[in-house]
Every structure is written in structure tokens, then in C-alpha cells.
Scaffold this motif. Structure first.
Motif, PDB file in Angstrom:
ATOM      1  N   LYS A  56       0.920  -1.175  -0.210  1.00  0.00           N
ATOM      2  CA  LYS A  56      -0.044   0.045   0.204  1.00  0.00           C
ATOM      3  C   LYS A  56       0.951   1.338  -0.004  1.00  0.00           C
ATOM      4  N   VAL A  57       0.712   1.952  -1.075  1.00  0.00           N
ATOM      5  CA  VAL A  57       1.523   3.362  -1.188  1.00  0.00           C
ATOM      6  C   VAL A  57       0.546   4.400  -1.029  1.00  0.00           C
ATOM      7  N   TYR A  58       0.957   5.315   0.063  1.00  0.00           N
ATOM      8  CA  TYR A  58       0.061   6.530   0.464  1.00  0.00           C
ATOM      9  C   TYR A  58       0.919   7.850  -0.173  1.00  0.00           C
ATOM     10  N   THR A  59       0.189   8.472  -0.921  1.00  0.00           N
ATOM     11  CA  THR A  59       0.678   9.858  -1.748  1.00  0.00           C
ATOM     12  C   THR A  59       0.100  10.821  -0.657  1.00  0.00           C
ATOM     13  N   GLY A  60       0.811  11.702  -0.480  1.00  0.00           N
ATOM     14  CA  GLY A  60       0.525  12.920   0.358  1.00  0.00           C
ATOM     15  C   GLY A  60      -0.647  13.849  -0.223  1.00  0.00           C
ATOM     16  N   ASP A  61      -1.459  14.270   0.713  1.00  0.00           N
ATOM     17  CA  ASP A  61      -2.655  15.182   0.145  1.00  0.00           C
ATOM     18  C   ASP A  61      -1.918  16.986   0.323  1.00  0.00           C
ATOM     19  N   LYS A  62      -1.285  16.958  -0.442  1.00  0.00           N
ATOM     20  CA  LYS A  62      -0.919  18.481  -0.625  1.00  0.00           C
ATOM     21  C   LYS A  62      -0.520  18.919  -2.083  1.00  0.00           C
ATOM     22  N   ARG A  63      -0.440  20.059  -2.384  1.00  0.00           N
ATOM     23  CA  ARG A  63      -0.320  20.403  -3.667  1.00  0.00           C
ATOM     24  C   ARG A  63       1.066  19.980  -4.351  1.00  0.00           C
ATOM     25  N   GLY A  64       0.815  19.459  -5.604  1.00  0.00           N
ATOM     26  CA  GLY A  64       1.736  18.951  -6.508  1.00  0.00           C
ATOM     27  C   GLY A  64       2.557  17.570  -5.840  1.00  0.00           C
ATOM     28  N   ALA A  65       1.533  16.820  -5.094  1.00  0.00           N
ATOM     29  CA  ALA A  65       2.300  15.603  -4.402  1.00  0.00           C
ATOM     30  C   ALA A  65       2.204  14.566  -5.310  1.00  0.00           C
ATOM     31  N   GLY A  66       1.156  14.510  -6.388  1.00  0.00           N
ATOM     32  CA  GLY A  66       1.196  13.315  -7.132  1.00  0.00           C
ATOM     33  C   GLY A  66       2.327  13.248  -8.227  1.00  0.00           C
ATOM     34  N   THR A  67       2.489  12.150  -8.969  1.00  0.00           N
ATOM     35  CA  THR A  67       3.556  12.015  -9.980  1.00  0.00           C
ATOM     36  C   THR A  67       2.917  11.153 -11.125  1.00  0.00           C
ATOM     37  N   ASP A  68       3.363  11.394 -12.477  1.00  0.00           N
ATOM     38  CA  ASP A  68       3.301  10.533 -13.488  1.00  0.00           C
ATOM     39  C   ASP A  68       4.329   9.554 -13.909  1.00  0.00           C
ATOM     40  N   ALA A  69       5.547   9.767 -13.113  1.00  0.00           N
ATOM     41  CA  ALA A  69       6.594   8.884 -13.301  1.00  0.00           C
ATOM     42  C   ALA A  69       6.246   7.786 -12.821  1.00  0.00           C
ATOM     43  N   ASN A  70       7.241   6.637 -13.476  1.00  0.00           N
ATOM     44  CA  ASN A  70       7.043   5.414 -13.199  1.00  0.00           C
ATOM     45  C   ASN A  70       7.799   4.911 -12.096  1.00  0.00           C
ATOM     46  N   VAL A  71       7.142   4.443 -11.231  1.00  0.00           N
ATOM     47  CA  VAL A  71       7.658   3.947  -9.830  1.00  0.00           C
ATOM     48  C   VAL A  71       8.103   2.757  -9.658  1.00  0.00           C
ATOM     49  N   HIS A  72       9.091   2.346  -9.060  1.00  0.00           N
ATOM     50  CA  HIS A  72       9.481   0.870  -8.988  1.00  0.00           C
ATOM     51  C   HIS A  72       9.767   0.641  -7.333  1.00  0.00           C
ATOM     52  N   ILE A  73       9.975  -0.391  -6.984  1.00  0.00           N
ATOM     53  CA  ILE A  73      10.047  -1.103  -5.852  1.00  0.00           C
ATOM     54  C   ILE A  73      11.090  -2.196  -5.734  1.00  0.00           C
ATOM     55  N   ILE A  74      11.925  -2.403  -4.519  1.00  0.00           N
ATOM     56  CA  ILE A  74      12.713  -3.432  -4.450  1.00  0.00           C
ATOM     57  C   ILE A  74      12.513  -4.123  -2.943  1.00  0.00           C
ATOM     58  N   LEU A  75      12.330  -5.304  -2.522  1.00  0.00           N
ATOM     59  CA  LEU A  75      12.087  -5.530  -1.238  1.00  0.00           C
ATOM     60  C   LEU A  75      13.442  -6.439  -0.711  1.00  0.00           C
ATOM     61  N   PHE A  76      13.733  -6.136   0.316  1.00  0.00           N
ATOM     62  CA  PHE A  76      14.882  -6.778   0.855  1.00  0.00           C
ATOM     63  C   PHE A  76      14.824  -7.707   2.369  1.00  0.00           C
ATOM     64  N   GLY A  77      14.994  -8.916   2.228  1.00  0.00           N
ATOM     65  CA  GLY A  77      14.699  -9.509   3.487  1.00  0.00           C
ATOM     66  C   GLY A  77      16.158 -10.016   3.948  1.00  0.00           C
ATOM     67  N   ASN A  78      16.115 -10.884   5.007  1.00  0.00           N
ATOM     68  CA  ASN A  78      17.291 -11.295   5.856  1.00  0.00           C
ATOM     69  C   ASN A  78      17.912 -12.418   4.827  1.00  0.00           C
ATOM     70  N   GLU A  79      17.387 -12.996   4.075  1.00  0.00           N
ATOM     71  CA  GLU A  79      17.881 -14.221   3.218  1.00  0.00           C
ATOM     72  C   GLU A  79      18.198 -13.776   1.615  1.00  0.00           C
ATOM     73  N   ASP A  80      17.418 -12.678   1.127  1.00  0.00           N
ATOM     74  CA  ASP A  80      17.588 -12.478  -0.458  1.00  0.00           C
ATOM     75  C   ASP A  80      16.956 -11.122  -0.399  1.00  0.00           C
ATOM     76  N   LYS A  81      17.047 -10.718  -1.757  1.00  0.00           N
ATOM     77  CA  LYS A  81      16.391  -9.461  -2.248  1.00  0.00           C
ATOM     78  C   LYS A  81      15.551  -9.880  -3.590  1.00  0.00           C
TER      79      LYS A  81
END
Length: 372
Positions: free
Chosen positions: A260-285
Motif C-alpha cells: 500500500k502506497v500513500y501519496t501525500g495530500d498536498k499541492r503537487g504531491a502526485g506524480t506521473d513518473a514510473n515508480v519501482h520498488i525492491i524488497l530486501f529480506g534477511n535471506e535475499d532481495k
């Protein structure tokens, strides 16, 4: 007909041959072309058709000759090919330029293998191209669905091979996908493998793991896929094949995460760029996941909105941190990220990071590493 020229300092924009004819006979046309002086020493030419759409004509190429009118250095090559190329429908042909006392690059046949879930069923509706980029330039847009080889189609997974010829690209860095359709459809793509046809390795792996939705509001989708890793040895290839290509084993080891990604509620908070994410655990990424298909909104990351994404990846162990960021593309791409919540379904646990900062190149880097 258009041409693209590659030099030691970059490449030209596509040069249309229209209105550039200097002299014409029955079997020969001479064009007068002025290229930017800052291209440096030319080493490659791509020559092709402006578009395959609404075109029934063919272009037969027999011989190519280029001369620098200042130095009178000349290069010539016998081609004897007809565009679009048969059987794969490619509208491009490219070749290296060899100047006197200069070593030229070679032409390489590349195998591009697409791993997906449903593209084969949708290929009659979809137009899809890939542009492979390397340290020696790029291939231009090459069709992925004109002529397929080594097609393998199962209940949940499929793969097919596309062959293309290009001047040696060097170390491969990224692939730019362009997807368009005249009808609404969803394409679930997993990954891309690229290797030279004459070599077993290296194999360049580009993880995608994204479902692309093409519809009236988004008739064209362009996505830049960075290289994930390179398989350089036989043992490494065997290990990855065992882990990724055996569906039963793979499914058992997959873990689902709800993000769940929460974007702020303020002027100019949103984006049209391409967002990515990487998860890191204690065994692998995890691999890189593009967060584009929100469960709630067609356009994710708008002001004051919460977007939910579901991903599946290998067992990472206990989550420790994430990397989240964007590519900076689009108008006003700066993004105010309020927080990220990640639920691990297998462990029945939830991790939360409160950010309350802008992910903007002018403020901080375009990605952030968050530790839980």
C-alpha cells in the motif's frame, strides 16, 4: 526510407530521404545529407522504412556507398536485401561502417526470448516492439510479434523466441518496450532474455513482472526495463534455469506481498513518473517491480490517494528494508510519499515506513532505501 547514423559521440535523429535526392538513374539514387558535426567518427548505419503501417510496397536494396565530401573517405557495401525483411517482418537493416585504417564492428544475430502468461493469445490485437540498448548503441524498434520461433505454451506460462540482426551492441544495458493496441487487452509479461545466437552465454536477463493494460485511455505504453543481471557461466545458467523454469518448484517458493502506497495530500504531491520498488529480506532481495497496476485507480500516485499493489516473488525471509523510487519522467514528476505499508501473507505480518518527504531529484535522489 529513413536512415539513422551512429558516431563515436552519439547518434543522429532519423533522417528522411524525402527531398534529399541529388541525382537519380534507373538503378541508383544519390542523396545529399548534412549530419551534425558533433556525431564524431561514424561507425554504423540503420536503414529502413518509415513505417510498416498501411504499406504494401517493398524496398529492394542492392548496394550502399557513403562518402565524406570533406575528406573523400569512402565506404561501400553490397546488401542485396528487401525490406521488410522476410520472414520476421523487420523494417530495418543495419551494418557497420569501415573507414580506411579503422576496425569495424561485426553484425550479430541476437536471440530475444520473451517469457509471459498470455501474450500469444493476444498477439493478433497487439503491436509490440523492443529497442535493445548497449554500450555500442541500440537496435531501434524491432517487432516482437511478427514471426515467432520456439513457441512454448503451457497452462500458466509461455515463451517465444525472436531473432534480430544488429551491429554488435557491446554490453547490454536496457530494453525499451512499446506496446499498443486498437482493442482493450492486458498483457502479463514476466521477463526477457537476450543472448548472441552463436554463444551459450552471457545471457542478459531483464525482469519485467508487470501486467500491461492497454485501453482507450492508454492506447500506447512505453516502459524502460533495466538489466537485472547477467548469466555468464554454465553453472550459473543451470542454477537459474532450475529455479525459474520449473513451474512447480517455483510456485511453491513464491511469497505474495501486498503493498500500500500513500501519496501525500498536498499541492503537487502526485506524480506521473514510473515508480519501482525492491524488497530486501534477511535471506535475499527481490527483483525490481514496476508499480503500475493499482488495484484502486487507473492512474496511480495521485494526490491524497492510496494505491494497492500485489506482487509475488521468491522467499526473501523476514523483510528488512525496501528501495522505492521513480525514473523522473513526465511533467512535474516530483512525488510526495507519505508512507508505505507492506503485508507479508505467508508470515501474516505487516511492515510500515513513514516517509513524509518528497522523492524528487532536486531534493533527494530518485530512490530511497527504507529500513524497517
Amino acid at each position: 526510407m529513413i536512415m539513422v547514423f551512429y558516431g563515436s559521440n552519439g547518434k543522429s535523429n532519423p533522417v528522411s530521404m524525402e527531398n534529399k535526392v541529388e541525382h537519380q538513374t534507373e538503378n541508383q539514387i544519390t542523396y545529399d545529407i548534412h549530419l551534425p558535426s558533433d556525431l564524431g567518427m561514424l561507425y554504423k548505419v540503420r536503414l529502413g522504412l518509415q513505417s510498416l503501417e498501411n504499406s504494401i510496397s517493398q524496398l529492394s536494396l542492392h548496394h550502399f556507398k557513403i562518402q565524406n565530401t570533406s575528406t573523400l573517405d569512402t565506404f561501400s557495401l553490397t546488401i542485396n536485401k528487401t525490406l521488410p525483411l522476410s520472414p520476421n517482418g523487420d523494417r530495418w537493416v543495419e551494418f557497420p561502417i569501415q573507414w580506411p585504417l579503422k576496425e569495424a564492428l561485426s553484425v550479430v544475430t541476437y536471440h530475444l526470448t520473451v517469457f509471459s502468461r498470455n501474450i500469444l493469445n493476444e498477439r493478433a490485437l497487439v503491436h509490440m516492439t523492443a529497442c535493445i540498448h548497449g554500450t555500442h548503441g541500440d537496435t531501434g524498434d524491432r517487432s516482437l510479434l511478427q514471426s515467432l520461433q520456439n513457441v512454448q505454451q503451457g497452462e500458466k506460462n509461455e515463451s517465444f523466441l525472436v531473432m534480430l540482426d544488429a551491429v554488435d551492441l557491446g554490453e547490454l544495458e536496457k530494453i525499451v518496450l512499446l506496446i499498443s493496441s486498437k482493442a482493450d487487452c492486458k498483457l502479463d509479461m514476466k521477463k526477457l532474455h537476450v543472448q548472441e545466437a552463436a554463444k551459450e552465454h552471457p545471457i542478459y536477463v531483464f525482469e519485467v513482472n508487470e501486467e500491461f493494460s492497454v485501453n482507450a485511455n492508454k492506447p500506447k505504453i512505453q516502459r524502460e526495463i533495466p538489466r537485472s543481471f547477467v548469466i555468464r557461466g554454465e553453472k550459473q545458467k543451470s542454477d537459474i534455469d532450475n529455479n525459474l523454469n520449473k513451474e512447480g518448484s517455483k510456485v511453491k517458493n513464491l511469497t505474495e506481498y501486498t503493498i500500500k502506497v500513500y501519496t501525500g495530500d498536498k499541492r503537487g504531491a502526485g506524480t506521473d513518473a514510473n515508480v519501482h520498488i525492491i524488497l530486501f529480506g534477511n535471506e535475499d532481495k527481490s527483483e525490481i517491480f514496476q508499480l503500475s497496476q493499482s488495484l484502486e485507480h487507473q492512474n496511480p500516485f495521485e494526490r491524497g490517494k492510496v494505491d494497492t499493489f500485489k506482487i509475488k516473488t521468491k522467499n526473501l525471509g523476514s523483510l528488512r528494508s525496501i528501495e522505492i523510487g521513480h525514473d523522473g519522467k513526465g511533467f512535474a514528476s516530483g512525488w510526495f510519499l507519505e508512507k508505505v505499508e507492506i503485508t507479508d501473507a505467508a508470515r501474516n505480518s505487516m511492515h510500515c515506513f513513514n516517509c513524509n518527504r518528497s522523492v524528487d531529484q532536486s531534493i533527494i535522489p530518485l530512490y530511497m532505501l527504507f529500513s524497517f
